[in-house]
Design a protein around this motif. Structure first.
Motif, PDB file in Angstrom:
ATOM      1  N   HIS A  76     -10.431  -6.697   0.428  1.00 15.27           N
ATOM      2  CA  HIS A  76      -8.985  -6.672   0.711  1.00 15.27           C
ATOM      3  C   HIS A  76      -8.685  -5.502   1.648  1.00 15.27           C
ATOM      4  CE1 HIS A  76      -4.614  -6.885  -0.984  1.00 15.27           C
ATOM      5  NE2 HIS A  76      -4.619  -6.076   0.062  1.00 15.27           N
ATOM      6  N   HIS A  78      -6.330  -4.349   5.496  1.00 13.70           N
ATOM      7  CA  HIS A  78      -5.425  -4.633   6.622  1.00 13.70           C
ATOM      8  C   HIS A  78      -5.920  -3.760   7.776  1.00 13.70           C
ATOM      9  CE1 HIS A  78      -2.209  -6.082   3.648  1.00 13.70           C
ATOM     10  NE2 HIS A  78      -2.965  -5.329   2.879  1.00 13.70           N
ATOM     11  N   LYS A 145      -6.829  -8.871   6.974  1.00 15.16           N
ATOM     12  CA  LYS A 145      -5.637  -9.720   6.961  1.00 15.16           C
ATOM     13  C   LYS A 145      -4.827  -9.581   8.245  1.00 15.16           C
ATOM     14  CE  LYS A 145      -5.192  -8.696   2.055  1.00 15.16           C
ATOM     15  NZ  LYS A 145      -5.652  -9.946   1.453  1.00 15.16           N
ATOM     16  N   HIS A 247      -1.106 -10.975  -2.769  1.00 10.88           N
ATOM     17  CA  HIS A 247      -0.565  -9.696  -3.243  1.00 10.88           C
ATOM     18  C   HIS A 247       0.456  -9.985  -4.346  1.00 10.88           C
ATOM     19  CE1 HIS A 247      -1.980  -8.093   0.645  1.00 10.88           C
ATOM     20  NE2 HIS A 247      -1.739  -6.878   0.196  1.00 10.88           N
ATOM     21  N   HIS A 270      -3.905  -6.367  -6.394  1.00  9.59           N
ATOM     22  CA  HIS A 270      -3.003  -5.266  -6.765  1.00  9.59           C
ATOM     23  C   HIS A 270      -2.942  -5.110  -8.273  1.00  9.59           C
ATOM     24  CE1 HIS A 270      -1.352  -3.154  -3.350  1.00  9.59           C
ATOM     25  NE2 HIS A 270      -1.264  -4.303  -2.700  1.00  9.59           N
ATOM     26  N   ASP A 321      -7.953  -1.821   0.343  1.00 13.64           N
ATOM     27  CA  ASP A 321      -6.576  -2.058   0.813  1.00 13.64           C
ATOM     28  C   ASP A 321      -6.271  -1.229   2.066  1.00 13.64           C
ATOM     29  OD1 ASP A 321      -4.104  -3.287   0.862  1.00 13.64           O
ATOM     30  OD2 ASP A 321      -3.196  -2.011  -0.669  1.00 13.64           O
TER      31      ASP A 321
END
Ligand code: NIG
Ligand code: FE
Length: 408
Positions: A76, A78, A145, A247, A270, A321
């Motif tokens: 996960h 970004h 993502k 999420h 999360h 994350d």
């Protein structure tokens, strides 16, 4: 390549698992002491105790005193973003909340305006640099993502950058479409459905057409999308065979976990807040709870109840994350330390969660996540250290000597 005299070869599997680890399996980390590992054509060919070591290889690496682990599977992130957001962080230090900043058009929308302005080439170059940096800290498989585009053109731009990263890097990369990350300002006054329609009717068909995404994500939260809105997006994505990784439960319990599981979610991510019905939904399923300890650490918010999830037999993964708003670091060794320090996971549990269960959370466990014959030779060679637990214990110190990706 032959690696010899390995102090401990960690997370070995004689037969590779086909389902994620759960419950007491998480703490039961298999290893071989004084071991060898033989790599050929990018893959793990053989391993075992030194007493069975083959004598010849083109290249021999002596690992005396050091540990060998599978590379991290960071399920996960970004990692593609245009600009850091330390000014918002300073505002939070002065007392403003993450939600307040988001509601004023900061946060995700701030990242979106920066990304919309940035040429694809520049976005690619700086994302590649970030990718190379996390590889050095041991990541061998990563999910990235979209979600900082929020227009048809910019979401496509992000996903094309991720595709170029896949082509340019030796790392395993999976891409996730997160058009439903935040409702753009222009749609906030009574036209939220207009943005959902844009996602469903404009973005998804184009993305599917170009084969740009492996998964779909929605930020299901009071300040983002409702459960019903999430379900609309997941239903539409299912028509293109995009399974959800969502999420949910970052700030509020809204029933998003059970709803996402109805749509065959691979993972729910999360889970800083979890209620009894969430646990009941997850309990007898292979949906993975992906915990992201650096986000609540950075926001100084609720810590995910990892122990409760583990005790309820829920498969748990941990991931970085990596993003400019809530976790501006993609260093998995620090995430593993945090998982132990703030979530009370044992080092063995955290290592399983950051490798094999991360690979399952990306449907890639046939090739990644453990030391098993036939899997990619994605491995971490540590520096000399007294025990395996020393690695998460000595948080912030760099215990990695070398990262080998696909044998090189
Ligand atoms: O995982 N929760 C939603 N998305 C990101 C944060 C995005 C941002 O603030 O830029 C997260 O925490
Ligand atoms: Fe995230």
């Amino acid at each position: 390549m032959l690696i010899t005299n390995i102090r401990q070869l960690v997370l070995t599997e004689e037969n590779a698992r086909t389902t994620p680890l759960r419950g007491s399996e998480m703490a039961d980390l298999s290893f071989i002491e004084n071991a060898y590992l033989f790599i050929e054509n990018q893959r793990i060919i053989d391993f075992g105790p030194m007493s069975n070591c083959p004598l010849r290889a083109d290249q021999i690496l002596d690992a005396t005193g050091r540990f060998v682990l599978p590379a991290w599977c960071d399920s996960h992130t970004h990692l593609v973003f245009a600009k850091s957001r330390e000014e918002e962080w300073v505002n939070r230090l002065k007392g403003m909340s993450y939600e307040e900043i988001a509601n004023r058009g900061g946060g995700i929308l701030n990242s979106a305006s920066r990304l919309q302005e940035m040429p694809e080439e520049v976005l690619f170059e700086q994302s590649l640099e970030r990718l190379e940096a996390v590889q050095k800290t041991g990541t061998g498989l990563i999910e990235i993502k979209s979600g900082y585009g929020l227009t048809v053109e910019s979401e496509l731009k992000m996903l094309r950058v991720i595709r170029r990263l896949k082509e340019s890097s030796q790392l395993g990369i999976k891409s996730t479409f997160l058009g439903a990350h935040s409702v753009p300002m222009a749609f906030r006054d009574g036209n939220r459905q207009g943005y959902i329609s844009l996602i469903i009717n404009e973005m998804l068909p184009k993305i599917a057409d170009e084969g740009l995404a492996d998964y779909v994500d929605v930020f299901c939260e009071k300040l983002a999308f409702s459960v019903a809105e999430m379900e609309q997006v997941l239903e539409a994505a299912a028509k293109y065979n995009l399974r959800p990784k969502v999420h949910v439960n970052q700030f509020n319990c809204m029933g998003g976990i059970a709803a996402a599981m109805k749509h065959a979610a691979i993972s729910v991510d999360h889970l800083e807040v979890v209620d009894d019905s969430d646990i009941a939904a997850l309990q007898n399923d292979n949906t993975i709870a992906t915990l992201l300890p650096s986000a609540p650490f950075f926001l100084q918010d609720h810590v995910p109840p990892a122990r409760r999830l583990l005790e309820a037999n829920v498969p748990v993964a941990i991931a970085s994350d990596f993003n400019p708003g809530t976790s501006p670091s993609g260093k998995m060794p620090f995430v593993i330390s945090l998982a132990c320090i703030i979530m009370k996971m044992l080092p063995e549990e955290a290592i399983h969660a950051a490798t094999l269960n991360g690979a399952f959370a990306l449907e890639a466990a046939a090739d990644y996540g453990s030391i098993a014959r036939g899997k990619y030779a994605n491995i971490i060679l540590t520096k000399s250290m007294p025990t395996l637990a020393y690695m998460p214990y000595s948080f912030g110190s760099d215990m990695i000597e070398r990262v080998i990706i696909k044998g090189g």
